[in-house]
Scaffold this active site. Sequence first.
Site, short mmCIF file in Angstrom:
data_model
loop_
_atom_site.label_atom_id
_atom_site.label_comp_id
_atom_site.label_asym_id
_atom_site.label_seq_id
_atom_site.Cartn_x
_atom_site.Cartn_y
_atom_site.Cartn_z
N GLU A 238 0.82 -1.22 0.00
CA GLU A 238 0.00 0.00 0.00
C GLU A 238 0.86 1.27 0.00
OE1 GLU A 238 -2.92 -0.45 -0.76
OE2 GLU A 238 -3.04 -2.58 -0.30
N GLU B 172 9.33 4.75 0.85
CA GLU B 172 9.86 5.81 -0.02
C GLU B 172 8.75 6.59 -0.71
OE1 GLU B 172 12.79 2.99 1.12
OE2 GLU B 172 10.90 2.62 0.06
#
Length: 387
Positions: A367, A371
């Site tokens: 999800e 990053e």
Amino acid sequence: MRPVPAIAATATADPSAPVDRASAARFVDREVVPRVAEYERAGRVPEDLLASVSAAGLWAPFLPVEAGGQGIDLLTLGAVHEEVGRGCSSLRSLLTVHTMVAWAVQRWGDTGQRTRWLTGLASGSVLGAFCLTEPEVGSDATQISTSARRRGSDWVLTGIKRWITNGQRADLFLVLARTERGVAAFLVPRDAPGVEVVPIDGMLGTRSSMLAEVRLRDAVAGPDALLGPDGFAAGMVMTGVLDLGRYSVAAGSVGIVQACVDACAEYTTSRRVGGGPLRDLQLIRARLTDMVTDLYAARALCDRAGRLKDAGAADSLMATFIAKYFASQAAARHASAAVQIHGAAGCAEDAPVARFYRDAKVMEIIEGSTEIQQITIADEVFRRVVR
């Protein structure tokens, strides 16, 4: 392909039993914790436990009462998913993708689609899975290659979806595919002609989340498969379905941290070192203090996201990004610490903290990776400041 048995017809939700944090906690302690190691080894949530989830009303309690749900708010839903995540991240992952499908049908389905699917999604007699990720482009909804075209009155889909949570067991797939007008969402029954499901086993974490590759070989989805307007899905996914999935993962990550706190408190009380309990060591107390502090912080961030969603506030999207970013990293950090505290005992295959460690790594990826959260949160800062 593994056969898919039907969930027992008697396993229906009791409308008089409220679904909330307390009821979810009782369910987890009674039905999940005693046997999670067994079904994680098997790589599959057993059918009788899926039936118990149905009986507890946990699949889609946010749906309205007339659709078979309880109409609970999203703040409460987050608390429920936290409790399930405390017991088993794999089972919570099944709830996550099922929630995404049920919410999408409720939000964008027409009368016929709601009538056909919502009651089953609410009771758990129909289980859902969300099909976005592809082998070549990952979860970039703007670059997917799976296609959907008209053939007479039917929609025909061609492409491959990979890493699909609950793909092995789901009855209904919410598939993102490209039409002539853009990316659209389609409801594809598992038994539609041209649908092939290939199990994916041996994953690092969430080992019983029943991952699969879903192959669509001119799969005939029927005339009522399109969910919402054609070409509408790219925006829908970014602002709706994925946001709800991200919220569930954030809450489940809080559950992992809570489980780490519980396991470490119990172990360090019973384990003795140098004539006294391990918990008397200052370094142990420092680690537990950090766990508890991050637990409360992560839970507060999830609660804020839930309240903003219930209020219909635009800030709920960014609140969810922040909650998921913080909670997933906290889960990974403290699951690692929990293994360290348990020592060799924490490295055993069936050690609960070893499972927390494996599952927490997955939370930093699914999800939206850590990053991606960093990029999105920073972009929002610059959007607000630079005008």
